[in-house]
Design a protein around this motif. Structure first.
Motif, PDB file in Angstrom:
ATOM      1  N   PHE A 139       0.871  -1.167   0.000  1.00 39.24           N
ATOM      2  CA  PHE A 139       0.000   0.000   0.000  1.00 39.24           C
ATOM      3  C   PHE A 139       0.910   1.219   0.000  1.00 39.24           C
ATOM      4  N   VAL A 140       0.702   2.110  -0.959  1.00 42.45           N
ATOM      5  CA  VAL A 140       1.534   3.304  -1.091  1.00 42.45           C
ATOM      6  C   VAL A 140       0.662   4.525  -0.881  1.00 42.45           C
ATOM      7  N   PHE A 141       1.109   5.449  -0.025  1.00 40.43           N
ATOM      8  CA  PHE A 141       0.411   6.724   0.013  1.00 40.43           C
ATOM      9  C   PHE A 141       1.413   7.871  -0.015  1.00 40.43           C
ATOM     10  N   GLY A 142       1.138   8.782  -0.958  1.00 39.12           N
ATOM     11  CA  GLY A 142       2.007   9.926  -1.180  1.00 39.12           C
ATOM     12  C   GLY A 142       1.200  11.081  -1.736  1.00 39.12           C
ATOM     13  N   GLY A 143       1.904  12.105  -2.192  1.00 29.92           N
ATOM     14  CA  GLY A 143       1.241  13.288  -2.730  1.00 29.92           C
ATOM     15  C   GLY A 143       0.363  13.934  -1.671  1.00 29.92           C
ATOM     16  N   PRO A 144      -0.813  14.429  -2.064  1.00 35.66           N
ATOM     17  CA  PRO A 144      -1.692  15.099  -1.103  1.00 35.66           C
ATOM     18  C   PRO A 144      -2.149  14.178   0.035  1.00 35.66           C
ATOM     19  N   SER A 145      -2.102  12.865  -0.176  1.00 35.53           N
ATOM     20  CA  SER A 145      -2.552  11.906   0.844  1.00 35.53           C
ATOM     21  C   SER A 145      -1.445  11.482   1.806  1.00 35.53           C
ATOM     22  N   ARG A 146      -0.234  11.979   1.608  1.00 33.98           N
ATOM     23  CA  ARG A 146       0.906  11.525   2.399  1.00 33.98           C
ATOM     24  C   ARG A 146       0.677  11.686   3.906  1.00 33.98           C
ATOM     25  N   PHE A 147       0.025  12.760   4.309  1.00 34.68           N
ATOM     26  CA  PHE A 147      -0.184  12.983   5.733  1.00 34.68           C
ATOM     27  C   PHE A 147      -1.639  12.773   6.137  1.00 34.68           C
ATOM     28  N   ALA A 148      -2.302  11.860   5.439  1.00 39.89           N
ATOM     29  CA  ALA A 148      -3.682  11.511   5.794  1.00 39.89           C
ATOM     30  C   ALA A 148      -3.687  10.704   7.091  1.00 39.89           C
ATOM     31  N   TYR A 149      -4.751  10.843   7.849  1.00 39.04           N
ATOM     32  CA  TYR A 149      -4.945   9.992   9.020  1.00 39.04           C
ATOM     33  C   TYR A 149      -5.163   8.562   8.533  1.00 39.04           C
ATOM     34  N   HIS A 150      -4.625   7.610   9.274  1.00 39.66           N
ATOM     35  CA  HIS A 150      -4.757   6.203   8.905  1.00 39.66           C
ATOM     36  C   HIS A 150      -4.630   5.353  10.161  1.00 39.66           C
ATOM     37  N   GLY A 151      -5.145   4.129  10.098  1.00 41.01           N
ATOM     38  CA  GLY A 151      -5.080   3.236  11.242  1.00 41.01           C
ATOM     39  C   GLY A 151      -5.538   1.838  10.879  1.00 41.01           C
ATOM     40  N   VAL A 152      -5.470   0.954  11.849  1.00 38.91           N
ATOM     41  CA  VAL A 152      -5.891  -0.438  11.666  1.00 38.91           C
ATOM     42  C   VAL A 152      -6.916  -0.747  12.761  1.00 38.91           C
ATOM     43  N   PRO A 153      -8.216  -0.666  12.428  1.00 39.68           N
ATOM     44  CA  PRO A 153      -9.220  -0.951  13.447  1.00 39.68           C
ATOM     45  C   PRO A 153      -9.420  -2.430  13.729  1.00 39.68           C
ATOM     46  N   LYS A 154      -8.934  -3.299  12.816  1.00 40.64           N
ATOM     47  CA  LYS A 154      -9.217  -4.721  13.017  1.00 40.64           C
ATOM     48  C   LYS A 154      -8.232  -5.594  12.246  1.00 40.64           C
ATOM     49  N   VAL A 155      -7.758  -6.649  12.906  1.00 37.30           N
ATOM     50  CA  VAL A 155      -6.991  -7.721  12.255  1.00 37.30           C
ATOM     51  C   VAL A 155      -7.952  -8.874  12.046  1.00 37.30           C
ATOM     52  N   LEU A 156      -7.793  -9.602  10.967  1.00 38.02           N
ATOM     53  CA  LEU A 156      -8.658 -10.733  10.641  1.00 38.02           C
ATOM     54  C   LEU A 156      -7.899 -12.028  10.910  1.00 38.02           C
ATOM     55  N   PRO A 157      -7.962 -12.549  12.154  1.00 32.77           N
ATOM     56  CA  PRO A 157      -7.173 -13.723  12.546  1.00 32.77           C
ATOM     57  C   PRO A 157      -7.469 -14.946  11.671  1.00 32.77           C
ATOM     58  N   GLY A 158      -6.414 -15.722  11.434  1.00 30.50           N
ATOM     59  CA  GLY A 158      -6.556 -16.972  10.691  1.00 30.50           C
ATOM     60  C   GLY A 158      -6.594 -16.814   9.181  1.00 30.50           C
ATOM     61  N   THR A 159      -6.367 -15.602   8.675  1.00 33.00           N
ATOM     62  CA  THR A 159      -6.428 -15.389   7.225  1.00 33.00           C
ATOM     63  C   THR A 159      -5.077 -15.542   6.548  1.00 33.00           C
ATOM     64  N   GLY A 160      -3.993 -15.536   7.321  1.00 31.94           N
ATOM     65  CA  GLY A 160      -2.662 -15.727   6.746  1.00 31.94           C
ATOM     66  C   GLY A 160      -2.332 -17.198   6.626  1.00 31.94           C
ATOM     67  N   ASP A 161      -1.416 -17.523   5.747  1.00 37.67           N
ATOM     68  CA  ASP A 161      -0.997 -18.909   5.550  1.00 37.67           C
ATOM     69  C   ASP A 161       0.375 -19.110   6.186  1.00 37.67           C
ATOM     70  N   PRO A 162       0.439 -19.785   7.340  1.00 38.62           N
ATOM     71  CA  PRO A 162       1.728 -19.981   8.016  1.00 38.62           C
ATOM     72  C   PRO A 162       2.772 -20.681   7.144  1.00 38.62           C
ATOM     73  N   ALA A 163       2.330 -21.524   6.223  1.00 37.15           N
ATOM     74  CA  ALA A 163       3.274 -22.214   5.343  1.00 37.15           C
ATOM     75  C   ALA A 163       3.970 -21.231   4.396  1.00 37.15           C
ATOM     76  N   VAL A 164       3.316 -20.134   4.083  1.00 32.61           N
ATOM     77  CA  VAL A 164       3.885 -19.133   3.175  1.00 32.61           C
ATOM     78  C   VAL A 164       4.630 -18.052   3.944  1.00 32.61           C
ATOM     79  N   THR A 165       4.033 -17.582   5.045  1.00 33.73           N
ATOM     80  CA  THR A 165       4.598 -16.434   5.765  1.00 33.73           C
ATOM     81  C   THR A 165       5.587 -16.803   6.856  1.00 33.73           C
ATOM     82  N   GLY A 166       5.493 -18.015   7.374  1.00 37.22           N
ATOM     83  CA  GLY A 166       6.330 -18.399   8.495  1.00 37.22           C
ATOM     84  C   GLY A 166       5.791 -17.899   9.824  1.00 37.22           C
ATOM     85  N   LEU A 167       4.642 -17.239   9.801  1.00 38.18           N
ATOM     86  CA  LEU A 167       4.019 -16.734  11.033  1.00 38.18           C
ATOM     87  C   LEU A 167       2.908 -17.677  11.463  1.00 38.18           C
TER      88      LEU A 167
END
Length: 183
Positions: A139-167
């Motif tokens: 995800f890239v943000f630059g230009g006029p959006s560079r200083f936009a407010y941003h955050g992560v309100p929620k993680v979606l547990p169990g959606t990653g693949d441990p075999a691929v990510t190692g997590l």
């Protein structure tokens, strides 16, 4: 965590504790922080420079995001911030105001997906857009959006693949930035 990294078990934003663990790959030089009179200033070992392959990833992401092979020319990130989000983690809406550079931010997600909230530059409220970021997304943000407010309100547990990510679970987010700060 590699050599030169420094753990930050918790952060504070807007007076509240964040629920994310962060590690910094390259020290951000901040001029003359006050030192409590009863504490001694500790010498820290010098930080390693950002790896070339990581800076190249940032330049390639900019070229892809802007659909312009030259968009990454001159992009020279000097820090990478790594945040780990467990299944209950979240990060409130914030701006990256400590940096002196308006260069784009490049964000790489690894592991569980999350809901990423991308807002406006005026305040934490609407309008904002919620985007689901999956493992491998840039995800890239630059230009006029560079200083936009941003955050992560929620993680979606169990959606990653441990075999691929190692997590076994959770999400790593790596953000590349040009801080505009000098050592």
């Amino acid at each position: 965590m590699g050599a030169g990294a420094r753990p930050h078990p918790a952060h504070r934003a807007a007076g509240r504790r964040c629920h994310v663990r962060a590690d910094r790959l390259r020290r951000l030089a901040v001029a003359a922080l006050p030192v409590h009179p009863h504490r001694r200033r500790r010498e820290r070992p010098p930080r390693r420079p950002l790896p070339d392959w990581l800076a190249a990833l940032g330049r390639a992401a900019l070229a892809d995001a802007y659909d312009d092979p030259a968009a990454g020319d001159g992009y020279s990130p000097d820090t990478a911030l790594i945040n780990f989000y467990d299944g209950d983690a979240r990060m409130g809406m914030h701006q990256d105001k400590d940096e002196r550079s308006g260069a784009p931010v490049v964000s790489l997600s690894i592991g569980d997906s999350c809901l990423f909230r991308f807002g406006n530059t005026e305040d934490r409220g609407r309008p904002y857009t919620d985007v689901e970021l999956a493992s491998g997304d840039l995800f890239v943000f630059g230009g006029p959006s560079r200083f936009a407010y941003h955050g992560v309100p929620k993680v979606l547990p169990g959606t990653g693949d441990p075999a691929v990510t190692g997590l076994p679970g959770g999400r790593l987010n790596l953000t590349l930035r040009e801080t505009g700060l000098k050592d």
